[in-house]
Structure formats: structure tokens, C-alpha cells
Enzyme design. Sequence first.
Site, PDB file in Angstrom:
ATOM      1  N   GLY A 240       0.759  -1.245   0.000  1.00  0.00           N
ATOM      2  CA  GLY A 240       0.000   0.000   0.000  1.00  0.00           C
ATOM      3  C   GLY A 240       0.787   1.290   0.000  1.00  0.00           C
ATOM      4  CD  GLU A 276       0.368  -9.319   1.326  1.00  0.00           C
ATOM      5  OE1 GLU A 276      -0.528  -8.481   1.065  1.00  0.00           O
ATOM      6  OE2 GLU A 276       0.120 -10.457   1.731  1.00  0.00           O
ATOM      7  N   GLY A 278       3.770  -3.488  -3.737  1.00  0.00           N
ATOM      8  CA  GLY A 278       3.599  -3.609  -5.183  1.00  0.00           C
ATOM      9  C   GLY A 278       4.035  -2.334  -5.852  1.00  0.00           C
ATOM     10  NE  ARG A 315      -2.629   3.622 -11.237  1.00  0.00           N
ATOM     11  CZ  ARG A 315      -2.412   4.851 -10.831  1.00  0.00           C
ATOM     12  NH1 ARG A 315      -1.884   5.740 -11.642  1.00  0.00           N
ATOM     13  NH2 ARG A 315      -2.696   5.204  -9.608  1.00  0.00           N
ATOM     14  CB  CYS A 344     -15.648   5.337 -29.529  1.00  0.00           C
ATOM     15  SG  CYS A 344     -14.903   5.756 -31.114  1.00  0.00           S
ATOM     16  CD  GLU A 345     -16.688   3.932 -23.526  1.00  0.00           C
ATOM     17  OE1 GLU A 345     -17.309   4.686 -22.752  1.00  0.00           O
ATOM     18  OE2 GLU A 345     -17.123   2.842 -23.916  1.00  0.00           O
ATOM     19  CE1 TYR A 373      -2.129  -3.037  -8.525  1.00  0.00           C
ATOM     20  CE2 TYR A 373      -0.806  -1.170  -7.816  1.00  0.00           C
ATOM     21  CZ  TYR A 373      -1.353  -2.409  -7.569  1.00  0.00           C
ATOM     22  OH  TYR A 373      -1.121  -3.030  -6.377  1.00  0.00           O
TER      23      TYR A 373
HETATM   24  C1  LIG Z   1      -2.895  -4.949  -4.160  1.00  0.00           C
HETATM   25  C2  LIG Z   1      -2.407  -5.610  -2.922  1.00  0.00           C
HETATM   26  C3  LIG Z   1      -1.133  -5.331  -2.431  1.00  0.00           C
HETATM   27  C4  LIG Z   1      -0.194  -4.324  -3.061  1.00  0.00           C
HETATM   28  O1  LIG Z   1      -0.640  -3.025  -2.956  1.00  0.00           O
HETATM   29  P1  LIG Z   1       0.333  -1.823  -3.402  1.00  0.00           P
HETATM   30  O2  LIG Z   1      -0.460  -0.621  -3.156  1.00  0.00           O
HETATM   31  O3  LIG Z   1       0.627  -2.035  -4.843  1.00  0.00           O
HETATM   32  O4  LIG Z   1       1.545  -1.914  -2.571  1.00  0.00           O
HETATM   33  C5  LIG Z   1      -0.692  -6.023  -1.315  1.00  0.00           C
HETATM   34  N1  LIG Z   1      -1.493  -6.932  -0.694  1.00  0.00           N
HETATM   35  C6  LIG Z   1      -2.725  -7.223  -1.131  1.00  0.00           C
HETATM   36  C7  LIG Z   1      -3.527  -8.224  -0.423  1.00  0.00           C
HETATM   37  C8  LIG Z   1      -3.229  -6.566  -2.254  1.00  0.00           C
HETATM   38  O5  LIG Z   1      -4.469  -6.836  -2.680  1.00  0.00           O
END
Ligand SMILES: *Cc1c(COP(=O)(O)O)cnc(C)c1O
Length: 419
Positions: A240, A276, A278, A315, A344-345, A373
Site C-alpha cells: 500500500g 506485500e 507492489g 488508471r 470511443c468513450e 497497475y
Molecule cells: C494490491 C495488494 C497489495 C499491493 O498493494 P500496493 O499498493 O501495490 O503496494 C498487497 N497486498 C494485497 C492483499 C493486495 O491486494
Amino acid sequence: MDHFELKDGMLHAEGVPLARISAEAGTPIYVYSAATIERHVRVFREALAGIDDPLIAFAVKANPNRAVLATLAALGLGADVVSGGELKRALAAGIPAAKIVFSGVGKTAEEMALGLDEGIGQFNLESVAEAEMLSQVATARGVTARVAFRVNPDVDAGTHSKISTGRADDKFGVAYDRAPDAYARAAAMPGIAAVGVAVHIGSQLTDLAPSRAAFERVGALIAALRAAGHAIDSADLGGGLGVPYNPAVPVPPSPADYGAMVREVTAGWDVRLIFEPGRVIVGNAGVMLTRVIRIKEGKNYPFVVLDAGMNDLLRPSLYDAWHNIRAVEPNGAKFVANVVGPICETGDTFARAREMDQVAAGDLVAFMTAGAYGATMANTYNSRGLVPEAMVSGEEWAIVRDRQPIEALIAADRLPPWL
Ligand SMILES: *Cc1c(COP(=O)(O)O)cnc(C)c1O
């Protein structure tokens, strides 16, 4: 920090001018910088210094390209997957099963079986019903799965509503107050060992306070679960952490600030921590390269019509996301324009009344911070083949996903016998 810079008047990815890539591979195309990915992994790891043996499980959904995952695998990262497909991609890229965490609100029995057969490290469960299903699938195989319940801490992450996941009415996780009951019921089920607690409150978090509040609730839950006799040995703090998209808004907390907060809140938990991330790993490590088809007159501002559409970068239309849009060879002048794609949107609008580098028909344009993303959400709307991807490392570059030819799209359709 990234490795996309102007050199001799042209935007480069590391040592490679972006125009060289478009000349050979066409546009639109995503371009990733391996050095930037490596840098972000290093920074995230350093931010967790002092935490004993953390597992950094990259959230595959942010960028599932096999070359990206293989780059991360070589750096020792694990993976957080949310489908059987992501699990197979992570394994195909060389991420060891033991470092894979399987999250997601709708795992099927088939996906559970795949995870068990591959010997993944942990399942993050979202309900007692899901625990019952995993218990059956694991028991039938004579194995015991390590599981955590994802708890919903009822914390508003303060990010865009569509990427907030930790409010009581969001679909994710077991309600915080019901978590002790979920663990008690799981303890009675064969084939699963509920040894972890997991939380993930949302994405593009720009303030540490909601994460701190959520982690404090996790800490209190771990203590309560232990008091009730459960052997909790891991805590998954999710992902996150945000990245800077717009230079005009305050920068999100740094990985170092995040790490310091985590060390403080988790002191004395005596668990293995799982992370986790991303977006923070790959977001700044990619750009989407596109070409101006033409400039169309508008009532108030000209429309810059690009050869990339919302199908290539969703996004802005999905989340009102803001991407910095730069000329690859800026002439020094600025103008105010609406930036749109060919779909076309009306939603196929990347920016309205944006002050940006002045561009003309035929110019190359880069959408910055498109590594997370981005390509992964691309689709084929308006019968446009899936967008290709390239990766740069130093002076070298390579296509890491081919452009999907329209013939392949058409060939995938089948005519029924009566036509
Ligand atoms: C999407 C997600 C993440 C990664 O989120 P980021 O904002 O990209 O760091 C981590 N854990 C879970 C369960 C997710 O669904």
C-alpha cells in the site's frame, strides 16, 4: 528516484533513448527500467533493517510481467498472488513456492489445490467459509496448510475510494470483532494451521497514520489470540505504500519512515513479518511511451490525440489517477491541453486542461510512473491488441512482451456451426 532522464535533449530509460525503442517496437509500449526496480527493492529492504528475516512478497498484480518477476526473483523477493494465474507466473519466473503468499477474496478449490500441490508458504484467508473449503481440499491431500486470516481493521486509508480496502463495508477480510471466533473455528478444522494474522488497508497510501492504526489493531489481536491459546508466528502487514505521481502534491511517506513506524509498532510481537509491496517497487520503474496522432482543435484547449488509449492505461479513467505527461524531446515551450486517446468513450481522457510540454503531431510522449497497475490492466477494447512491454538495463533493451496482433484477437473468436 528513477532512471528516466533527459540526456542530450531526449528522455532516456537508463542508457537507452526512448525514440530508439519506439523506432523498433512501435507505440504504444511500456518501458521498464531494471536499475530502478533494483533500486526500489534495495531501498525497501534497507528501510526494514533491524527486522529479523522479513519476507518481502511482491504484489504480483501490480506488474506480473515475467521479466519483472524474474528481476525480483533474482533479488530474493517472494510473491503475493491473488489468483492461480499469478501463482503460475510467479513460479515460472523462478520465485520459490515457499516465498509465495496466496491472498484474494475468491479463491476456488482448484486454486487452493494448485497452491497446496506447489507447496506455497501461506494462504491468507478472508472468511470462515474459505477456511472450511481449504480445510477440505488440504485434508483430501493429506497436508496441512499454513494460514492467516486477513482481518478488516475498519480503518479508512484515506486514499481513493476504489483502492481503499480496510473499511468495515469493504469486501475484504474478516471483521475485526469476529476474528477471535474465526481463529477458534479454524483451530478445530483439520488440514489448516491458523498461525498468522494479515492486514492490507489499501493502496497509494500517502499518510502513515491509518497503517499505524491498523497495525496496532493487529498487535492487539495477536496478543488476544495468544491468550486464547493460538500459536501465532507471523504477521503480514500487506502493501500500500504510495509513490509520488504528481510533483505538485506532498510526497508520500518514504520507505524509511514506513520502516521506522513498523519497527516501533511491531516491537515485541515476536513474529515473522511479511510485507506485500507492489506499487512502491515498480511504479516509478515504468513509463508508457505513446505517439501524438494529431492535435485536434477544442473550444477551450486543444486535444492531444494519442495512439494510447484507456485500454492501454486504465488508471486515469478508473481512479482519476494523475500521471505526469512529458514530451520525449521537449522543445522548452509549454501549453495547456486536454490529453485523450482514440477510444470511443469520453472516459478515454488522460488529462484535462493540463499544463504540459508543447507537443505536435508525430511527437513521442511519455506517461511517467506507469510501471504499476499499467500494462497489467490493459485490455483489448475497440479491438486493439494488448500493449507490448520492453525492459532496459544499462545500454541494453529487450521486448519482454510482444504486441498482440489483431489477427490473434480475431482468431480467438469462434463461429457457431449455424453461421
Ligand atoms: C494490491 C495488494 C497489495 C499491493 O498493494 P500496493 O499498493 O501495490 O503496494 C498487497 N497486498 C494485497 C492483499 C493486495 O491486494
